[in-house]
Design an enzyme around this catalytic site. Structure first.
Site, PDB file in Angstrom:
ATOM      1  N   ARG A  83       0.805  -1.217   0.000  1.00  0.00           N
ATOM      2  CA  ARG A  83       0.000   0.000   0.000  1.00  0.00           C
ATOM      3  C   ARG A  83       0.842   1.273   0.000  1.00  0.00           C
ATOM      4  NH1 ARG A  83      -2.343  -3.934   3.173  1.00  0.00           N
ATOM      5  NH2 ARG A  83      -4.496  -4.446   2.621  1.00  0.00           N
ATOM      6  N   HIS A 108      -0.732  -2.608  -4.641  1.00  0.00           N
ATOM      7  CA  HIS A 108      -0.152  -3.527  -5.639  1.00  0.00           C
ATOM      8  C   HIS A 108      -0.075  -2.935  -7.046  1.00  0.00           C
ATOM      9  CE1 HIS A 108       0.103  -6.427  -2.551  1.00  0.00           C
ATOM     10  NE2 HIS A 108      -1.107  -6.943  -2.645  1.00  0.00           N
ATOM     11  N   HIS A 179       3.105 -12.924  -4.816  1.00  0.00           N
ATOM     12  CA  HIS A 179       1.977 -12.953  -3.879  1.00  0.00           C
ATOM     13  C   HIS A 179       1.391 -14.370  -3.758  1.00  0.00           C
ATOM     14  CE1 HIS A 179      -1.467 -11.514  -1.651  1.00  0.00           C
ATOM     15  NE2 HIS A 179      -1.150 -10.245  -1.848  1.00  0.00           N
ATOM     16  N   ALA A 180       2.269 -15.377  -3.614  1.00  0.00           N
ATOM     17  CA  ALA A 180       1.800 -16.768  -3.524  1.00  0.00           C
ATOM     18  C   ALA A 180       1.062 -17.025  -2.217  1.00  0.00           C
ATOM     19  CB  ALA A 180       2.980 -17.720  -3.649  1.00  0.00           C
ATOM     20  N   TYR A 181      -0.022 -17.791  -2.337  1.00  0.00           N
ATOM     21  CA  TYR A 181      -0.784 -18.255  -1.173  1.00  0.00           C
ATOM     22  C   TYR A 181      -0.476 -19.734  -0.964  1.00  0.00           C
ATOM     23  CZ  TYR A 181      -3.961 -14.170  -1.241  1.00  0.00           C
ATOM     24  OH  TYR A 181      -4.510 -12.909  -1.195  1.00  0.00           O
ATOM     25  N   ASP A 249      -2.026  -9.345   8.587  1.00  0.00           N
ATOM     26  CA  ASP A 249      -1.839  -8.754   7.254  1.00  0.00           C
ATOM     27  C   ASP A 249      -0.845  -7.618   7.429  1.00  0.00           C
ATOM     28  OD1 ASP A 249      -1.981  -8.021   4.624  1.00  0.00           O
ATOM     29  OD2 ASP A 249      -3.993  -7.150   4.731  1.00  0.00           O
ATOM     30  N   GLU A 313       5.097 -12.506   1.584  1.00  0.00           N
ATOM     31  CA  GLU A 313       5.399 -11.601   0.482  1.00  0.00           C
ATOM     32  C   GLU A 313       6.692 -10.835   0.800  1.00  0.00           C
ATOM     33  OE1 GLU A 313       1.747  -9.244  -0.410  1.00  0.00           O
ATOM     34  OE2 GLU A 313       0.860 -10.617   1.047  1.00  0.00           O
TER      35      GLU A 313
END
Length: 348
Positions: A83, A108, A179-181, A249, A313
């Site tokens: 952000r 992003h 940005h892998a989950y 987060d 991240e």
């Protein structure tokens, strides 16, 4: 000797540009799928403790579905990951206004970040794929013609290696991440995963998720993962920061000298025995627990659930262009932005 193999298939078109799906397989039987649309990791399958190969990242089924990707599943986020307060920053006395696409802030890279671009194929190696994106001066209101090159490698040591380089012809700001989950169980919630993070501090933020500028010690807070702890143990605590984030987060500060390659931490899932270590040259990680995943489309037409994946991240801190006390994200002509991040998978 490396024995990774790469296969290529046509996967569709976006804006008249051809999109491919690449499949890399290593000697351990792990399989990594990447597309040049958004640099997305479409799939990563690896063995559990019994030798069964299974999926460990969230994903979607088709290219068309990835064009509606509100959770940024497994994309390269840029030109500025995370952000920027009110989408505003100043460079050399010039004010810039970015798209506001996340509450009052820019997230992003703006309305159409690097996650929406068809990247050029630079090189298809036996064990790696290199892609490139040219971001023209003024794209999403960022200054400078920026050229970004990213290489994905799948090693026989079960590492996903991601190396980034970027150059500009005009002073700009750059912050890139993958940005892998991850879900080492492959399904359900990630709250039972056990983490140990090499992070003694984090950057608290306000109600809009913009850092206050404080670097706060994790000791005595839900952000203390310096000893192994379940993700779910304190995720819903009354602590102000977990309330602001609806869980985790947040940017955590990695214990290492600025710019040096080092350990982020480890995640472990007991039922499968799968574990993952992460390493980076970046100063921080956004540790995100998928608090807003609910309702987004996953595989097989199924809706994702809240906290079905977690993200490490690797990046610079959020809102760095407005926080001179944070490590700088400025890039000047003649300089090269570089980053290396590695996710290593094993069982125990």
């Amino acid at each position: 000797m490396e024995t990774t193999q790469i296969k290529k298939q046509h996967w569709g078109e976006v804006a008249g540009k051809e999109v491919f799906l690449y499949t890399l397989t290593n000697s351990a039987g792990s399989e990594l799928q990447i597309t040049n649309y958004g640099g997305i990791i479409v799939s990563f399958k690896t063995a559990d403790k019994d030798g069964n190969i299974g999926e460990v990242v969230l994903g979607k089924d088709t290219l068309e579905q990835y064009q509606e990707n509100p959770s940024y599943l497994n994309v390269i986020a840029g030109r500025f990951a995370n952000r920027i307060c009110k989408g505003q920053f100043t460079l050399d006395g010039v004010d810039y206004q970015l798209a506001v696409n996340n509450g009052p802030n820019s997230l992003h890279g703006g309305a159409k970040g690097f996650d929406t671009k068809v990247w050029e194929i630079v090189e298809e190696g036996d064990q790696s794929l290199t892609i490139k994106h040219f971001s023209p001066d003024g794209e999403e209101n960022y200054p400078g013609n920026l050229t970004v090159v990213v290489t994905y490698t799948l090693s026989d040591d079960n590492e996903i290696v991601i190396e980034y380089a970027a150059e500009t012809d005009k002073k700009t700001v750059v912050n890139l991440t993958q940005h892998a989950y991850f879900n080492l169980k492959g399904e359900g919630s990630i709250v039972d995963h056990v983490l140990k993070l090499n992070c003694n501090a984090f950057t608290p933020y306000d109600e809009t998720c913009i850092p206050t500028g404080e670097i706060r010690d994790v000791k005595g807070t839900p952000f203390d993962f310096t000893s192994p702890k379940r993700i779910g143990d304190e995720i819903d605590s009354e602590y102000e920061q977990t309330q602001f984030g609806i869980g985790y987060d947040h940017n955590l500060v990695i214990n290492k000298p600025l710019g040096e390659y080092g350990l982020i931490g480890e995640a472990y899932e007991a039922t499968t025995g799968r574990a993952m270590e992460a390493y980076t040259t970046e100063p921080g990680i956004q540790f995100y627990t998928g608090n807003w995943l609910e309702g987004d489309l996953g595989r097989n037409g199924e809706k994702l659930i809240k906290r079905q994946g977690f993200c490490f991240e690797a990046q610079h801190y959020p809102d760095s262009p407005n926080k001179p006390e944070f490590p700088s994200t400025e890039l000047n002509p003649g300089e090269t932005y570089t980053q290396k991040t590695v996710y290593k998978f094993f069982t125990k």
